[in-house]
Scaffold this active site. Structure first.
Site: not given
Ligand SMILES: Cc1cc2nc3c(=O)[nH]c(=O)nc-3n(C[C@H](O)[C@H](O)[C@H](O)COP(=O)(O)OP(=O)(O)OC[C@H]3O[C@@H](n4cnc5c(N)ncnc54)[C@H](O)[C@@H]3O)c2cc1C
Length: 381
Positions: A190, A269, A373
């Site tokens: 990520r 998420s 995130e």
């Protein structure tokens, strides 16, 4: 290794040869422009106040013009693709919000070039139709192709870093278009060079190398997908079966956009899975035993030398924030503990209030601080 030095050592190549991009000139058509325009409808959370100026660009030249103009005037700039990884503050954005709506899907053998504004999940469907493997397990991820390298999107055992060969971007520092080869993208879980330096690169196009495996998928890596397909991890399956299975699994978790389903009014998420050093993991393990009793083993996945990844969803659930948690208009999804959602009528402050409560609860129970995130604009956790 000193990461910053490594990046500097690999300055992206200039891209004078990129067709149509060599000398970005003023576009012929004026770009679509609105003032004091609400940003909430442009995000999957449906949250965020207005932008002073909202511009939609449909060609690379328009994108570059708008970026150059903003930079020359010192105007803050917010890039928006599909708005599926953005948490915009209730006060909105004082500056130019630029929606990148460029189009382009060019397949040449196993080489694919996507314009930044292409809808990612539609592009995946087309690669599967074309019989090419490599991104089939990334079906159903919302948003634009141009945003996929930003956080190295990944799901069900695939990440774009495995198939991206080059990212073509406008470099706001250099004032020109550059080609960033995969090795210089600093991809990790990520993360990427682009996410680490958010005010520098505007992704214009992304190039991928896919695989022609006679209609079969890449080896299925993710245990849950393999189980659902009735195969062993490492096996290949027909491409359509892989894509459809992933879409089914994602739908069951509220991870495929559906305007009727508030569980999908989210950014997917909300927290990344924590990566712990061996020492941190040992301390965490002790906290788990203390909190949940002997014999409870937290999820643990190898994450490079001396590091272990654990599951943010597990931590949230075990800290007492179960599916559907919350009483206000922002709640945890009823289908997935990791998604914070807008049940309708929420504000960004409601969402952040819930996120802060979850972070504090997990920290108190397990001594781990979760990290968001999605990208926050004008607000922070
Ligand atoms: C239901 C749901 C499920 C999801 N599932 C997953 C998943 O499985 N895996 C995963 O990794 N992510 C997932 N996400 C998160 C999100 O879809 C991805 O991060 C996606 O790549 C974001 O694309 P976007 O175009 O919507 O980006 P945006 O939300 O518009 O922007 C995100 C960030 O990228 C920047 N950006 C956008 N376009 C450009 C560009 N062309 N150049 C430079 N910067 C740019 C923005 O400024 C911002 O900082 C999910 C989200 C939702 C809502």
């Amino acid at each position: 290794m000193n990461r910053t030095r490594a990046w500097c050592a690999h300055e992206p190549r200039r891209s004078a040869w990129v067709p149509g991009l060599s000398v970005p000139s003023r576009s012929l058509e004026p770009v679509q422009e609105l003032h004091d325009a609400p940003l909430a409808p442009l995000t999957t959370f449906r949250l965020g106040g207005p932008a002073t100026r909202l511009v939609t660009a449909t060609t690379d030249a328009e994108v570059i013009d708008v970026v150059r103009e903003a930079d020359a005037n010192g105007t803050p700039l917010l890039l928006i693709g599909g708005g599926s990884n953005l948490v915009i503050g209730d006060k909105g954005f004082a500056g130019t919000a630029l929606v990148i709506a460029t189009k382009g899907f060019e397949l040449d053998g196993t080489t694919l070039e996507l314009a930044a504004g292409e809808v990612w999940t539609d592009a995946v469907a087309r690669t599967v139709e074309a019989g090419l493997a490599g991104v089939e397990c990334l079906a159903g991820i919302p948003g634009s192709a141009g945003a996929t390298p930003i956080q190295n999107v990944g799901a069900y055992g695939q990440e774009v870093s495995s198939t991206i060969t080059e990212v073509i971007a406008y470099d706001r520092h250099a004032g020109e278009t550059v080609v960033v080869p995969n090795a210089d993208c600093a991809f990790s879980y990520r993360r990427s060079r682009f996410k680490a330096d958010p005010d520098r690169y505007v992704v214009l196009r992304v190039r991928f190398r896919l695989e022609d495996a006679d209609g079969l998928s890449a080896p299925i890596k993710y245990a849950e997908t393999a189980r659902a397909l009735g195969v062993e991890p490492g096996d290949r399956v027909p491409l359509t079966a892989a894509r459809e299975t992933v879409l089914k699994l994602r739908t069951g978790k509220g991870m495929v956009l559906d305007p009727e389903d508030h569980d999908t009014w989210s950014a997917g998420s909300f927290f990344t899975n924590p990566i712990l050093t061996d020492q941190q993991f040992t301390a965490f393990h002790a906290r788990v035993r203390e909190h949940l009793g002997d014999g409870v083993e937290p999820p643990a996945y190898p994450a490079g030398e001396g590091h272990t990844k654990t599951s943010a969803a597990w931590l949230i659930d075990k800290a007492g924030f179960t599916k559907g948690y919350g009483t206000g208009p922002a709640r945890i999804s009823t289908k997935h503990t990791l998604a914070l959602t807008n049940r309708g009528g929420a504000t960004t402050e409601d969402l952040l209030g819930l996120a802060r409560e979850v972070v504090a609860g997990v920290r108190e129970a397990f001594g781990i601080t979760l990290v968001n995130e999605p990208v926050t604009v004008g607000v922070s956790l």
